[in-house]
Design a protein around this motif. Structure first.
Motif, PDB file in Angstrom:
ATOM      1  N   GLU A 188       0.770  -1.510  -0.107  1.00  5.26           N
ATOM      2  CA  GLU A 188      -0.240  -0.172   0.169  1.00  5.26           C
ATOM      3  C   GLU A 188       1.007   1.205   0.176  1.00  5.26           C
ATOM      4  O   GLU A 188       2.029   1.123   0.015  1.00  5.26           O
ATOM      5  CB  GLU A 188      -1.697  -0.400   1.597  1.00  5.26           C
ATOM      6  CG  GLU A 188      -1.893  -1.424   1.409  1.00  5.26           C
ATOM      7  CD  GLU A 188      -3.082  -0.941   0.078  1.00  5.26           C
ATOM      8  OE1 GLU A 188      -3.098   0.269  -0.334  1.00  5.26           O
ATOM      9  OE2 GLU A 188      -3.908  -1.978  -0.097  1.00  5.26           O
ATOM     10  N   GLU A 189       0.591   2.226  -0.726  1.00  5.46           N
ATOM     11  CA  GLU A 189       1.317   3.814  -0.544  1.00  5.46           C
ATOM     12  C   GLU A 189       1.963   3.881   1.121  1.00  5.46           C
ATOM     13  O   GLU A 189       2.482   4.008   0.639  1.00  5.46           O
ATOM     14  CB  GLU A 189       0.095   4.666  -1.384  1.00  5.46           C
ATOM     15  CG  GLU A 189       0.784   6.281  -1.626  1.00  5.46           C
ATOM     16  CD  GLU A 189      -0.252   7.172  -2.003  1.00  5.46           C
ATOM     17  OE1 GLU A 189       0.654   8.127  -1.884  1.00  5.46           O
ATOM     18  OE2 GLU A 189      -0.870   6.984  -2.360  1.00  5.46           O
ATOM     19  N   ALA A 190       0.939   4.082   1.745  1.00 10.38           N
ATOM     20  CA  ALA A 190       1.352   4.729   3.200  1.00 10.38           C
ATOM     21  C   ALA A 190       2.364   3.727   3.532  1.00 10.38           C
ATOM     22  O   ALA A 190       3.621   4.292   3.561  1.00 10.38           O
ATOM     23  CB  ALA A 190       0.552   4.281   3.971  1.00 10.38           C
ATOM     24  N   ASP A 191       2.570   2.408   3.244  1.00 11.48           N
ATOM     25  CA  ASP A 191       3.607   1.463   3.223  1.00 11.48           C
ATOM     26  C   ASP A 191       5.011   1.598   2.420  1.00 11.48           C
ATOM     27  O   ASP A 191       5.948   1.760   3.060  1.00 11.48           O
ATOM     28  CB  ASP A 191       3.072  -0.003   3.368  1.00 11.48           C
ATOM     29  CG  ASP A 191       2.209  -0.806   4.105  1.00 11.48           C
ATOM     30  OD1 ASP A 191       2.347  -0.089   5.271  1.00 11.48           O
ATOM     31  OD2 ASP A 191       1.451  -1.468   3.943  1.00 11.48           O
ATOM     32  N   VAL A 192       4.774   1.899   1.297  1.00  8.29           N
ATOM     33  CA  VAL A 192       5.732   2.528   0.279  1.00  8.29           C
ATOM     34  C   VAL A 192       6.942   3.428   1.010  1.00  8.29           C
ATOM     35  O   VAL A 192       8.004   3.534   1.364  1.00  8.29           O
ATOM     36  CB  VAL A 192       5.164   2.683  -0.717  1.00  8.29           C
ATOM     37  CG1 VAL A 192       6.425   3.293  -2.073  1.00  8.29           C
ATOM     38  CG2 VAL A 192       4.719   1.065  -1.560  1.00  8.29           C
ATOM     39  N   ARG A 193       5.958   5.255   1.608  1.00  5.84           N
ATOM     40  CA  ARG A 193       6.289   5.852   1.273  1.00  5.84           C
ATOM     41  C   ARG A 193       7.171   5.515   2.981  1.00  5.84           C
ATOM     42  O   ARG A 193       8.029   6.217   3.155  1.00  5.84           O
ATOM     43  CB  ARG A 193       4.925   7.151   2.197  1.00  5.84           C
ATOM     44  CG  ARG A 193       4.595   7.190   0.621  1.00  5.84           C
ATOM     45  CD  ARG A 193       3.721   8.948   1.288  1.00  5.84           C
ATOM     46  NE  ARG A 193       3.271   8.903  -0.285  1.00  5.84           N
ATOM     47  CZ  ARG A 193       3.578   9.341  -0.766  1.00  5.84           C
ATOM     48  NH1 ARG A 193       5.098  10.320  -0.717  1.00  5.84           N
ATOM     49  NH2 ARG A 193       2.658   9.761  -2.003  1.00  5.84           N
ATOM     50  N   GLY A 194       6.781   4.570   4.231  1.00  6.41           N
ATOM     51  CA  GLY A 194       7.274   4.239   5.502  1.00  6.41           C
ATOM     52  C   GLY A 194       8.657   3.938   4.979  1.00  6.41           C
ATOM     53  O   GLY A 194       9.371   4.339   5.611  1.00  6.41           O
ATOM     54  N   ARG A 195       8.398   2.955   4.076  1.00 11.09           N
ATOM     55  CA  ARG A 195       9.837   2.400   3.595  1.00 11.09           C
ATOM     56  C   ARG A 195      11.119   3.164   3.651  1.00 11.09           C
ATOM     57  O   ARG A 195      12.008   3.208   3.737  1.00 11.09           O
ATOM     58  CB  ARG A 195       9.210   1.391   2.566  1.00 11.09           C
ATOM     59  CG  ARG A 195       9.007  -0.455   3.514  1.00 11.09           C
ATOM     60  CD  ARG A 195       8.717  -1.124   2.722  1.00 11.09           C
ATOM     61  NE  ARG A 195       8.013  -2.550   3.511  1.00 11.09           N
ATOM     62  CZ  ARG A 195       8.549  -3.692   3.080  1.00 11.09           C
ATOM     63  NH1 ARG A 195      10.099  -3.893   2.307  1.00 11.09           N
ATOM     64  NH2 ARG A 195       8.268  -4.784   3.976  1.00 11.09           N
ATOM     65  N   VAL A 196      10.004   4.116   2.377  1.00 10.92           N
ATOM     66  CA  VAL A 196      11.444   5.043   1.713  1.00 10.92           C
ATOM     67  C   VAL A 196      11.857   5.756   2.746  1.00 10.92           C
ATOM     68  O   VAL A 196      13.551   6.317   2.581  1.00 10.92           O
ATOM     69  CB  VAL A 196      10.629   5.958   0.768  1.00 10.92           C
ATOM     70  CG1 VAL A 196      11.327   7.342   0.032  1.00 10.92           C
ATOM     71  CG2 VAL A 196      10.388   4.944  -0.846  1.00 10.92           C
ATOM     72  N   THR A 197      11.178   6.986   3.661  1.00 12.61           N
ATOM     73  CA  THR A 197      11.431   7.439   4.638  1.00 12.61           C
ATOM     74  C   THR A 197      12.657   6.576   5.767  1.00 12.61           C
ATOM     75  O   THR A 197      13.724   7.366   6.151  1.00 12.61           O
ATOM     76  CB  THR A 197      10.307   7.366   5.856  1.00 12.61           C
ATOM     77  OG1 THR A 197       9.616   7.858   4.848  1.00 12.61           O
ATOM     78  CG2 THR A 197      10.692   9.125   6.394  1.00 12.61           C
ATOM     79  N   LEU A 198      12.307   5.892   5.785  1.00 13.49           N
ATOM     80  CA  LEU A 198      13.336   5.075   6.757  1.00 13.49           C
ATOM     81  C   LEU A 198      14.413   4.235   6.269  1.00 13.49           C
ATOM     82  O   LEU A 198      15.682   4.643   6.562  1.00 13.49           O
ATOM     83  CB  LEU A 198      12.430   3.070   7.383  1.00 13.49           C
ATOM     84  CG  LEU A 198      13.554   2.062   8.376  1.00 13.49           C
ATOM     85  CD1 LEU A 198      13.392   3.385   9.509  1.00 13.49           C
ATOM     86  CD2 LEU A 198      12.620   1.156   8.355  1.00 13.49           C
TER      87      LEU A 198
END
Length: 233
Positions: free
Chosen positions: A108-118
């Motif tokens: 999901e988009e929120a998971d993708v953004r979280g992974r990119v940030t981390l």
């Protein structure tokens, strides 16, 4: 975590690159892979996530042999970072490059953004999301290339000559980054000072075979052995 069993590989032109390589790397272990050019280091790394397949022998990740059925899972678990970051960075922005793998995992988009940030946090590149990779320094591009595999949350990192071409400040930053990462790691390098600082264990490849596998301190303290394998501190 990673095991090679009697690995052999010959290129289509008849060049024998690996001749009976067997090794094991445990979870969290940091291992340097050294030896002269043409020893088979890059060929070995390319077997770890199925880019190359052995002519005979086996590559096992978490006790599972690499196969067509599990190749996607293997490539998520083994993060391969090439020597030239431009072989890995192809999107218009840093965010899109780091998000590429998670997006293709169907997250999901929120998971993708979280992974990119981390991942960008881990490599010290937070805030560069909208930058164009080809406008960045070599050291910055190498960090982003590492972030592209960290976003897949791999258990193992395989890096090919990560310090090549870096200036002293960027090299120091890379060493600190490699120190900080918790993953098991196998790194092909000619940088013996980096070996001394980061990698407790070193494997020497010579003509496609393991010539030494042991404590880095033992190798670095043996001038005759270093000379024999063409290594310099």
């Amino acid at each position: 975590m990673l095991e090679l069993v009697d690995l052999h590989y010959t290129y289509p032109d008849g060049t024998s690159a690996l001749r009976g390589v067997s090794l094991r790397i445990d979870a969290g272990e940091k291992v340097a892979l050294v030896g002269p050019n043409g020893a088979g280091k890059s060929t070995l790394l390319l077997h770890l996530n199925g880019v190359l397949r052995p002519r005979s022998g086996a590559v096992q990740i978490a006790a599972q042999p690499i196969s067509d059925a599990n190749i996607r899972q293997v490539r998520a678990q083994v993060g391969m970072v090439f020597q030239d970051p431009d072989d890995q960075l192809f999107s218009p922005t840093v965010f899109e490059d780091v998000a590429f793998g998670p997006l293709h995992m169907g997250l999901e988009e929120a998971d993708v953004r979280g992974r990119v940030t981390l991942a960008l946090d881990q490599v010290g590149m937070r805030g560069f999301e909208t930058r164009m990779p080809h406008h960045m320094s070599l050291g910055q591009r190498k960090r982003v290339a590492i972030a592209t595999v960290l976003s897949m949350t791999p258990s193992i990192l395989a890096l090919d000559e990560p310090s090549a071409g870096l200036d002293p400040r960027a090299r120091r930053g890379l060493i600190e980054l490699l120190h900080s990462l918790p993953q098991a790691m196998i790194v092909s390098t000619h940088d013996m000072r980096m070996v001394a600082e980061v990698f407790p264990r070193t494997i020497v490849l010579e003509q496609g075979q393991i010539a030494f596998d042991g404590p880095s301190a033992t190798l670095l303290a043996d001038a005759a052995m270093l000379l024999r394998y063409g290594l310099e501190v």
